[in-house]
Write an enzyme that holds these catalytic residues in place. Sequence first.
Site, PDB file in Angstrom:
ATOM      1  CD  GLU A 173      -3.102  -1.041   2.156  1.00 38.58           C
ATOM      2  OE1 GLU A 173      -3.011  -0.218   3.081  1.00 38.58           O
ATOM      3  OE2 GLU A 173      -4.083  -1.790   2.011  1.00 38.58           O
ATOM      4  CD  GLU A 292      -3.701  -5.936   3.143  1.00 40.23           C
ATOM      5  OE1 GLU A 292      -4.558  -5.246   3.720  1.00 40.23           O
ATOM      6  OE2 GLU A 292      -2.482  -5.693   3.197  1.00 40.23           O
TER       7      GLU A 292
END
Length: 517
Positions: A173, A292
């Site tokens: 991320e 995720e």
Amino acid sequence: MRKVSVALRHDASIGETDPRLFGAFVEHLGRCVYGGIYEPGHPTADKHGFRGDVLALVKELAPTIMRYPGGNFVSGYDWEDGVGPVEKRPRRLDLAWMSTESNAFGSNEFIDWCRLANIEPMLAVNLGTRGGDAARNLLEYCNHPGGTALSDLRAKHGWKQPHGVKFWCLGNEMDGPWQMESKTATEYGRIATEAAKMMKWIDPGIELAACGSSGRNMPTFGAWEDTVLQHTFDHVEYISLHTYINNYAADTSAFLASPDLMDGFIEEVVAIADSVSARKHSNKKIMLSFDEWNVWYRTRRQQDGGRVKPGWPEAPPILEEIYSMEDALAFGGACISLLNHADRVKVACLAQLVNVIAPIMTETGGPAWRQTIFHPFAQMSRFGRGRVLRAEIDSPTYAARYFDPRGATPVYFPLPSVPFLKLAAVEDPQSGVLSLFALNRNLEESMSLDVALPGFGQPVLDSALQLRHKNLKATNTRDKPNRVAPTALKEVRLGSDRMQASLAPASWNVIRLTRSR
Ligand code: AHR
């Protein structure tokens, strides 16, 4: 009772599910590692400190690949802290989760645990506070056979054989301001490219995933994927996606519609990846690593602002989302979205595995049990292997507005036409068993489902299970671990090239058919 018909295209498949589609995730976060998979002194722990009760549930859940060690944690992680004699490992502040990391568990222990659980390890490298140099060193430590300082160090630490880790994530991320040393797309694209080059020079057999933006509604989404892939295209096989669906708005119908946004998200990332490919005059296809995904909102605010209690606790009980019946339904919808994109989503990781937004809960020193979301995942992993068939669905629809607060500006996504039925059909080419995963999103009415199976002949029922509870807020607890669990779905009728079933309102159903001989 609403009538819904489905025509399965036996001759036309979306794609074959990759076994890695059924992965999960272990982060150094809260009680996922400590008190989760690892708890020396627990009555069921083995000599390594691995909890036997958790391991048994993990085997039942059947994840195929496991991402580690983060998540946000990896962006500040010095992998060297987690190897070598345990008593010499440093205690560190973890700025991702405002906790103290003891480093009692590290990469070698993780690999051992994966081998015991029969799961492929997936490692992420730190491209936040570290970079290409630390990444190539970790790879050499893990995968190089021997005869160099780092590979011999691994042998000295007790692991003579190389770990042979095949799948690596280039950071996590990296566009998120919450990330340690987050980056612009260009900064990240350059660093990821250089790390990837060196890693593949050491071990050309590895596969790499570049970070996509951390969410579809990030201001960076789209342009980030494009820029990052412009840089990394020749060096990576995958681009990552992350999604956590929520019911902040307490609107169950919209919540159950939200997996349809995952469908759109996947298709948008595929379009961006293919447009980069086209502009490079390449026929290489970048695949998707949805590394995720889950339902997560009740405990999410702990991630922001004050996060955990002050005092830098060790393995604090954070992000311990307790999942309800309706969460399992939305989660099942997300499973269907993944299956129906098996052509491009080759890897996916349920975030996470134990205690932290997890299908498995434990009490430190006490028992372990299955959360509601455990069941759709275990069924998808066991029965979702094979050819995903194209299905033409004729279902009544409803309109919804889904609220997603993530990113700079909260967003409402309009969903004007949500079919009550969400379905995936997977045929196992070995056994010939056809598994139908069917979510009835109608909260009030049963569904009369009619599935045409041209060319199938006379189906025979292998099994039919449903997950439902009259109270959509029902949860499983330590003392009532089976309040929400699959039960027999009785109303299934079979005819030549045909299956009919009555699906309860707000229910997740898995029907498995074989052919008569
Ligand atoms: O899974 C919990 C966190 O969610 C991960 O650490 C991070 O990557 C994401 O924001």
